[in-house]
Design a protein around this motif. Structure first.
Motif, PDB file in Angstrom:
ATOM      1  N   LYS A 135      48.256-101.172 -60.157  1.00 23.41           N
ATOM      2  CA  LYS A 135      49.043-102.200 -59.486  1.00 23.41           C
ATOM      3  C   LYS A 135      50.517-102.098 -59.871  1.00 23.41           C
ATOM      4  O   LYS A 135      51.415-102.255 -59.029  1.00 23.41           O
ATOM      5  CB  LYS A 135      48.496-103.581 -59.854  1.00 23.41           C
ATOM      6  N   HIS A 136      50.749-101.807 -61.145  1.00 25.35           N
ATOM      7  CA  HIS A 136      52.131-101.759 -61.642  1.00 25.35           C
ATOM      8  C   HIS A 136      52.605-100.348 -61.971  1.00 25.35           C
ATOM      9  O   HIS A 136      53.681-100.177 -62.566  1.00 25.35           O
ATOM     10  CB  HIS A 136      52.271-102.664 -62.866  1.00 25.35           C
ATOM     11  N   ASN A 137      51.804 -99.359 -61.630  1.00 17.94           N
ATOM     12  CA  ASN A 137      52.224 -97.965 -61.775  1.00 17.94           C
ATOM     13  C   ASN A 137      52.641 -97.640 -63.211  1.00 17.94           C
ATOM     14  O   ASN A 137      53.659 -96.991 -63.435  1.00 17.94           O
ATOM     15  CB  ASN A 137      53.372 -97.658 -60.799  1.00 17.94           C
ATOM     16  N   GLN A 138      51.847 -98.102 -64.189  1.00 20.85           N
ATOM     17  CA  GLN A 138      52.164 -97.770 -65.572  1.00 20.85           C
ATOM     18  C   GLN A 138      50.882 -97.612 -66.376  1.00 20.85           C
ATOM     19  O   GLN A 138      49.807 -98.052 -65.972  1.00 20.85           O
ATOM     20  CB  GLN A 138      53.044 -98.851 -66.194  1.00 20.85           C
ATOM     21  N   PHE A 139      51.024 -96.942 -67.519  1.00 18.62           N
ATOM     22  CA  PHE A 139      49.887 -96.754 -68.406  1.00 18.62           C
ATOM     23  C   PHE A 139      49.610 -98.046 -69.165  1.00 18.62           C
ATOM     24  O   PHE A 139      50.519 -98.841 -69.434  1.00 18.62           O
ATOM     25  CB  PHE A 139      50.167 -95.622 -69.394  1.00 18.62           C
ATOM     26  N   LEU A 140      48.340 -98.261 -69.496  1.00 19.05           N
ATOM     27  CA  LEU A 140      47.966 -99.435 -70.280  1.00 19.05           C
ATOM     28  C   LEU A 140      48.559 -99.340 -71.687  1.00 19.05           C
ATOM     29  O   LEU A 140      48.798 -98.250 -72.208  1.00 19.05           O
ATOM     30  CB  LEU A 140      46.447 -99.537 -70.392  1.00 19.05           C
ATOM     31  N   CYS A 141      48.764-100.513 -72.268  1.00 18.94           N
ATOM     32  CA  CYS A 141      49.156-100.574 -73.679  1.00 18.94           C
ATOM     33  C   CYS A 141      47.891-100.714 -74.516  1.00 18.94           C
ATOM     34  O   CYS A 141      46.910-101.348 -74.094  1.00 18.94           O
ATOM     35  CB  CYS A 141      50.080-101.761 -73.934  1.00 18.94           C
TER      36      CYS A 141
END
Length: 615
Positions: A135-141
């Motif tokens: 959804k946010h085009n980023q890797f999980l933390c």
């Protein structure tokens, strides 16, 4: 116990432990464990998906107990079940917080109730194969550490991890249809009936990444050598293969097989399927992977010379293809000899002949039928021995029976003919079955060699009469073997092979009829004074020159030799020659050319009478 006045909504993609943690936070309780203890059940039982604890929690939150149970991760040894699907604990990441900060911010901005109870834990985040937020085009933390006291307590885990949690990768996350698919499947959103959806969840979360890793990084890639981004890209690559259906997965396996067949080494699961086989054969015995194992096994059997004697997820019990190597193993024949025989038979071409023996493949039934014949086959001299015949009878027998070699002679591979033992035995049995009478030692019953010699016919004529059933007297002398034991009637064969008379006179007969010498007759023929023709002697069956009796009679009516006149009139040669010369009668042919004198009969008439002589 009465229900709580403060509750939080349960999202369709949320974990049950997250709901319990947020409910505790909304009611001002410091931890989910403390909250559950106050409510009369244990938080660990919520974590493990135990029904009594879930029912109690559903009661105090006025929730649908059945729905909560369907969303719980139910512990079963080293596995967890969610709804009708299950997953290994080794594919879950529940001990440390994993989250998307932007999703968490959205929850805070859009949610209601106490702020610290708004952010919720997504079910997808606890699956180790999920590494991004699409959804946010980023890797999980992911938190670097976690205290046992707050494990699975989502609110407290995120609160402690917020400061030191770092993204799995700082780069923008790649697009992943694989992770979107899993999020939808875990949230039980509507799914179409596809092959991928029919596979167990355990297979779907693990196999795509293995397939993609092999495609992108080689047959024997190692998980530890891949970066997080490479792992996401590998999973996406494998998902593209599996999402297209079973045929696409089989195509992938076929590509792997072709690479293995083009290389070297003994064929086996590791060479054929690399890391995928190693994991499914050795790293896990999970029956969820059995559908994949079966496809891999069937595809290998259908396209490679894997068969009984090999193992692929257990012993292989059937074979579709044979290689030259597998065929030599069961036949004991040297692989080069087998290659030459296959080439001579036309089962492989020149290109296949040059391949290594374990790369040359032939339909298993064809190969086994081939081996059954060649391993018991007979060379030509062995056929002589089985049939009990000398070499001279072999070709006539072939012409009559139509017996052909199973392996024809081949100059290219230096292969001599090989005859099928059963075919040769069938010819022998057929011949011996023509017996009509018992052998009684009669002089008329002789072996085939003797009959041929005495009737001056050919072996194939006798064999032809025998097989056609025209011989009424056929016996078997058990003192001999094979065709040498056959006894046939000399007279019967002589009558059947006797040729029609050609109707002509031999040169000797014509010589006597003409009253002249052989040399003279030959010159008469050569000069065209007497017609001749070639014909077959009905007795010795040899070609000979003959003269029709009518031609001899015609010549005698037209011409008369000087010798005949001498015998007829009892006068000397010179006397008759002088008389005829005085009468103006000259020889019909130049005497010096024929070596004999002939006169035309009509010219001689009346010239040799006593009266004529006196005149």
């Amino acid at each position: 116990m009465s229900g709580l006045s403060i509750t939080v909504p349960f999202h369709d993609d949320e974990t049950l432990t997250s709901l319990c943690s947020r409910t505790a936070a909304a009611n001002g309780i410091s931890s989910a464990r403390e909250f559950c203890t106050h409510m009369g059940f244990r938080f660990q039982h919520i974590i493990d998906g135990r029904t009594p604890a879930i029912d109690e929690f559903a009661y105090i939150t006025s929730s649908d107990a059945e729905y909560l149970r369907s969303r719980a991760l139910v512990k079963d040894g080293a596995r967890f079940r969610i709804g009708m699907e299950d997953i290994s604990k080794f594919d879950l990441a529940r001990s440390r917080a994993r989250f998307c900060p932007k999703c968490f911010e959205d929850d805070l901005n859009r949610g209601s109730g106490p702020e610290h109870s708004r952010g919720y834990g997504r079910l997808a985040w606890i699956f180790s194969c999920i590494r991004t937020c699409q959804k946010h085009n980023q890797f999980l933390c992911e938190a670097t550490r976690a205290r046992t006291a707050v494990m699975n307590d989502f609110v407290n885990m995120v609160e402690e991890a917020w400061a030191d949690a770092c993204p799995l990768s700082a780069d923008p996350a790649p697009r992943s249809m694989f992770e979107r698919y899993l999020e939808d499947r875990l949230a039980k959103r509507e799914r179409s009936e596809t092959w991928l959806n029919s596979l167990p969840l355990q297979v779907v979360v693990r196999v795509p990444e293995i397939i993609g890793g092999m495609i992108r990084h080689g047959h024997e890639f190692k998980y530890g050598a891949l970066s997080v981004r490479q792992s996401v890209e590998a999973a996406e690559e494998g998902f593209r293969v599996m999402a297209q259906g079973e045929d696409s997965f089989v195509d992938f396996l076929n590509v792997m097989q072709k690479k293995a067949l083009a290389g070297t080494g003994d064929l086996g699961g590791s060479l054929l399927y690399g890391r995928l086989y190693d994991i499914l054969a050795h790293a896990t015995k999970d029956p969820n992977y059995d559908p994949i194992r079966k496809i891999m096994r069937d595809t290998a059997i259908d396209n490679t010379p894997i068969g009984p004697g090999n193992a692929l997820f257990g012993p292989v019990d059937r074979r579709k293809l044979h290689s030259v190597t597998s065929a030599t193993n069961i036949s004991g024949m040297h692989f080069l000899r087998l290659k030459k025989l296959l080439r001579a038979k036309g089962l492989i071409g020149a290109v296949e002949f040059d391949l290594s023996p374990h790369r040359i493949m032939i339909d298993a039934q064809v190969m086994e039928d081939f081996l059954a014949i060649v391993t018991t086959g007979l060379a030509v001299n062995e056929c002589y021995d089985l049939l009990g015949i000398p070499r001279q009878q072999w070709q006539p027998l072939l012409r009559v029976t139509g017996l052909e070699p199973f392996i024809p002679a081949n100059e290219e591979t230096k292969v001599w003919p090989i005859f099928g033992r059963k075919s040769v035995q069938a010819v022998l049995d057929k011949m011996l079955s023509m017996e009509t009478i018992p052998y009684d030692g009669s002089e008329d019953l002789q072996d085939i060699k003797t009959v041929r010699k005495r009737t001056l016919c050919k072996f194939e004529e006798i064999y032809g009469l025998l097989l056609s059933g025209k011989l009424k007297k056929v016996a078997v002398d058990v003192r001999d073997r094979g065709l040498a034991s056959l006894r046939v009637s000399l007279e019967e064969v002589r009558d059947l092979v006797q040729l029609d008379n050609h109707g002509g006179m031999s040169l000797r007969q014509a010589e006597r009829a003409l009253g002249t010498a052989y040399g003279v007759l030959q010159r008469l023929i050569d000069d065209g004074h007497i017609r001749s023709r070639r014909a077959i002697n009905p007795v010795n069956r040899c070609p000979q020159t003959v003269i029709d009796p009518s031609d001899v009679a015609e010549f005698n009516c037209t011409f008369v030799g000087l010798n005949s006149l001498v015998m007829q009139h009892r006068r000397a040669h010179a006397t008759i020659r002088n008389i005829l010369g005085d009468a103006g009668v000259t020889p019909a042919f130049p005497p010096d050319e024929l070596g004999c004198t002939f006169y035309r009969r009509d010219e001689v008439e009346g010239k040799l009478t006593p009266k004529g002589h006196a005149n």
